[in-house]
Design a protein around this motif. Structure first.
Motif, PDB file in Angstrom:
ATOM      1  N   ALA A 166      35.934  44.948  55.600  1.00 15.58           N
ATOM      2  CA  ALA A 166      35.417  45.273  54.266  1.00 15.58           C
ATOM      3  C   ALA A 166      36.148  46.487  53.698  1.00 15.58           C
ATOM      4  N   SER A 167      36.389  47.477  54.524  1.00 16.09           N
ATOM      5  CA  SER A 167      37.060  48.695  54.067  1.00 16.09           C
ATOM      6  C   SER A 167      38.483  48.413  53.604  1.00 16.09           C
ATOM      7  N   ILE A 168      39.219  47.659  54.404  1.00 16.60           N
ATOM      8  CA  ILE A 168      40.604  47.345  54.021  1.00 16.60           C
ATOM      9  C   ILE A 168      40.632  46.556  52.719  1.00 16.60           C
ATOM     10  N   GLY A 169      39.777  45.556  52.605  1.00 14.48           N
ATOM     11  CA  GLY A 169      39.731  44.775  51.371  1.00 14.48           C
ATOM     12  C   GLY A 169      39.379  45.628  50.173  1.00 14.48           C
ATOM     13  N   ASN A 170      38.405  46.513  50.335  1.00 14.60           N
ATOM     14  CA  ASN A 170      37.950  47.334  49.227  1.00 14.60           C
ATOM     15  C   ASN A 170      38.999  48.360  48.810  1.00 14.60           C
ATOM     16  N   VAL A 171      39.666  48.971  49.774  1.00 12.29           N
ATOM     17  CA  VAL A 171      40.711  49.948  49.452  1.00 12.29           C
ATOM     18  C   VAL A 171      41.894  49.247  48.773  1.00 12.29           C
ATOM     19  N   LEU A 172      42.269  48.076  49.268  1.00 12.72           N
ATOM     20  CA  LEU A 172      43.371  47.344  48.626  1.00 12.72           C
ATOM     21  C   LEU A 172      43.008  46.922  47.200  1.00 12.72           C
ATOM     22  N   GLY A 173      41.759  46.531  46.985  1.00 12.13           N
ATOM     23  CA  GLY A 173      41.319  46.202  45.629  1.00 12.13           C
ATOM     24  C   GLY A 173      41.412  47.410  44.710  1.00 12.13           C
ATOM     25  N   SER A 174      41.049  48.575  45.219  1.00 12.24           N
ATOM     26  CA  SER A 174      41.178  49.802  44.428  1.00 12.24           C
ATOM     27  C   SER A 174      42.642  50.118  44.139  1.00 12.24           C
ATOM     28  N   ALA A 175      43.513  49.818  45.092  1.00  9.36           N
ATOM     29  CA  ALA A 175      44.946  50.039  44.869  1.00  9.36           C
ATOM     30  C   ALA A 175      45.475  49.138  43.763  1.00  9.36           C
ATOM     31  N   VAL A 176      44.910  47.940  43.639  1.00  9.76           N
ATOM     32  CA  VAL A 176      45.280  47.070  42.512  1.00  9.76           C
ATOM     33  C   VAL A 176      44.884  47.741  41.198  1.00  9.76           C
ATOM     34  N   ASN A 177      43.683  48.323  41.159  1.00 11.97           N
ATOM     35  CA  ASN A 177      43.258  49.042  39.953  1.00 11.97           C
ATOM     36  C   ASN A 177      44.225  50.179  39.636  1.00 11.97           C
ATOM     37  N   TRP A 178      44.615  50.932  40.656  1.00 10.92           N
ATOM     38  CA  TRP A 178      45.573  52.016  40.477  1.00 10.92           C
ATOM     39  C   TRP A 178      46.871  51.476  39.872  1.00 10.92           C
ATOM     40  N   GLY A 179      47.345  50.366  40.416  1.00 13.89           N
ATOM     41  CA  GLY A 179      48.574  49.758  39.892  1.00 13.89           C
ATOM     42  C   GLY A 179      48.419  49.299  38.451  1.00 13.89           C
ATOM     43  N   LEU A 180      47.277  48.716  38.143  1.00 12.74           N
ATOM     44  CA  LEU A 180      47.014  48.321  36.753  1.00 12.74           C
ATOM     45  C   LEU A 180      47.028  49.542  35.840  1.00 12.74           C
ATOM     46  N   GLY A 181      46.414  50.609  36.309  1.00  9.04           N
ATOM     47  CA  GLY A 181      46.372  51.828  35.511  1.00  9.04           C
ATOM     48  C   GLY A 181      47.744  52.383  35.205  1.00  9.04           C
ATOM     49  N   ARG A 182      48.677  52.178  36.115  1.00  6.24           N
ATOM     50  CA  ARG A 182      50.041  52.683  35.908  1.00  6.24           C
ATOM     51  C   ARG A 182      50.711  52.078  34.676  1.00  6.24           C
ATOM     52  N   GLY A 183      50.336  50.835  34.327  1.00  3.05           N
ATOM     53  CA  GLY A 183      51.035  50.203  33.220  1.00  3.05           C
ATOM     54  C   GLY A 183      50.172  49.692  32.087  1.00  3.05           C
ATOM     55  N   LEU A 204      34.558  38.019  53.618  1.00  6.23           N
ATOM     56  CA  LEU A 204      34.150  39.413  53.422  1.00  6.23           C
ATOM     57  C   LEU A 204      35.301  40.226  52.840  1.00  6.23           C
ATOM     58  N   PHE A 205      36.509  40.014  53.366  1.00  6.37           N
ATOM     59  CA  PHE A 205      37.685  40.708  52.828  1.00  6.37           C
ATOM     60  C   PHE A 205      37.850  40.395  51.347  1.00  6.37           C
ATOM     61  N   ALA A 206      37.790  39.107  50.995  1.00  6.48           N
ATOM     62  CA  ALA A 206      37.977  38.694  49.594  1.00  6.48           C
ATOM     63  C   ALA A 206      36.894  39.276  48.692  1.00  6.48           C
ATOM     64  N   LEU A 207      35.672  39.259  49.163  1.00  6.32           N
ATOM     65  CA  LEU A 207      34.573  39.798  48.366  1.00  6.32           C
ATOM     66  C   LEU A 207      34.716  41.311  48.197  1.00  6.32           C
ATOM     67  N   ALA A 208      35.067  42.019  49.258  1.00  3.68           N
ATOM     68  CA  ALA A 208      35.254  43.468  49.180  1.00  3.68           C
ATOM     69  C   ALA A 208      36.430  43.810  48.270  1.00  3.68           C
ATOM     70  N   PHE A 209      37.487  43.017  48.345  1.00  2.95           N
ATOM     71  CA  PHE A 209      38.642  43.208  47.467  1.00  2.95           C
ATOM     72  C   PHE A 209      38.218  43.042  46.016  1.00  2.95           C
ATOM     73  N   ALA A 210      37.530  41.936  45.710  1.00  2.00           N
ATOM     74  CA  ALA A 210      37.085  41.662  44.335  1.00  2.00           C
ATOM     75  C   ALA A 210      36.124  42.735  43.848  1.00  2.00           C
ATOM     76  N   ALA A 211      35.244  43.204  44.730  1.00  2.00           N
ATOM     77  CA  ALA A 211      34.255  44.207  44.332  1.00  2.00           C
ATOM     78  C   ALA A 211      34.908  45.523  43.927  1.00  2.00           C
ATOM     79  N   ALA A 212      36.087  45.799  44.439  1.00  2.00           N
ATOM     80  CA  ALA A 212      36.778  47.041  44.101  1.00  2.00           C
ATOM     81  C   ALA A 212      37.542  46.944  42.796  1.00  2.00           C
ATOM     82  N   THR A 213      37.736  45.741  42.310  1.00  2.00           N
ATOM     83  CA  THR A 213      38.409  45.558  41.033  1.00  2.00           C
ATOM     84  C   THR A 213      37.345  45.550  39.942  1.00  2.00           C
ATOM     85  N   ILE A 214      37.743  45.213  38.744  1.00  2.00           N
ATOM     86  CA  ILE A 214      36.785  45.182  37.644  1.00  2.00           C
ATOM     87  C   ILE A 214      35.945  43.911  37.652  1.00  2.00           C
TER      88      ILE A 214
END
Length: 145
Positions: free
Chosen positions: A47-64, A10-20
């Motif tokens: 699910a929440s932790i995975g999803n928020v961390l996935g969004s943080a990856v997007n934020w990091g990608l956006g930085r560069g 569930l963590f992995a799926l929520a993480f992936a779902a928050a990315t592209i």
């Protein structure tokens, strides 16, 4: 059923779902909640932790990554990125309350990185949006709403 595999999946799926990446964590959460075999609170937290961390990856990608937006391999179509940037410029950081939404949510989290939203406010607002969404899913599945 291996509890760690369920929560880890569930963590992995929520993480992936928050990315592209295309993934659907709400359906997985609803299915697990419907089994009544796992702690609803723990499922929502994982699910929440995975999803928020996935969004943080997007934020990091956006930085560069914004400087590469005209490349064919860029992960967001130009129209999607431009739409998200318009939302972000219009509503500011509060547009991140829509980070839970399909189609526009993930680009908004990338744009937040591109536009240098501070990480602390990004995480706080995105967490509010994502946790709220999972709480609604849990409430519907468990008959609380």
């Amino acid at each position: 059923m291996d509890v760690f595999a369920v929560y880890g999946g569930l963590f992995a799926l929520a993480f992936a779902a928050a990315t592209i990446l295309p993934a659907q964590s709400e359906a997985a959460l609803a299915g697990l909640l419907a089994t009544h075999s796992f702690s609803p609170a723990m499922l929502v937290v994982v699910a929440s932790i995975g999803n928020v961390l996935g969004s943080a990856v997007n934020w990091g990608l956006g930085r560069g990554i914004e400087r590469f937006r005209d490349r064919p391999w860029f992960p967001l179509p130009p129209a999607t990125l431009n739409r998200a940037m318009r939302w972000y410029h219009r509503y500011g950081r509060w547009s991140l309350l829509l980070s839970w939404m399909p189609i526009i949510g993930d680009p908004l989290t990338v744009v937040a990185g591109v536009l240098r939203e501070p990480l602390w406010s990004f995480v706080a607002i995105v967490a509010l949006a994502k946790v709220s969404r999972y709480l609604v899913v849990a409430g519907v599945v468990l008959g609380l709403m």
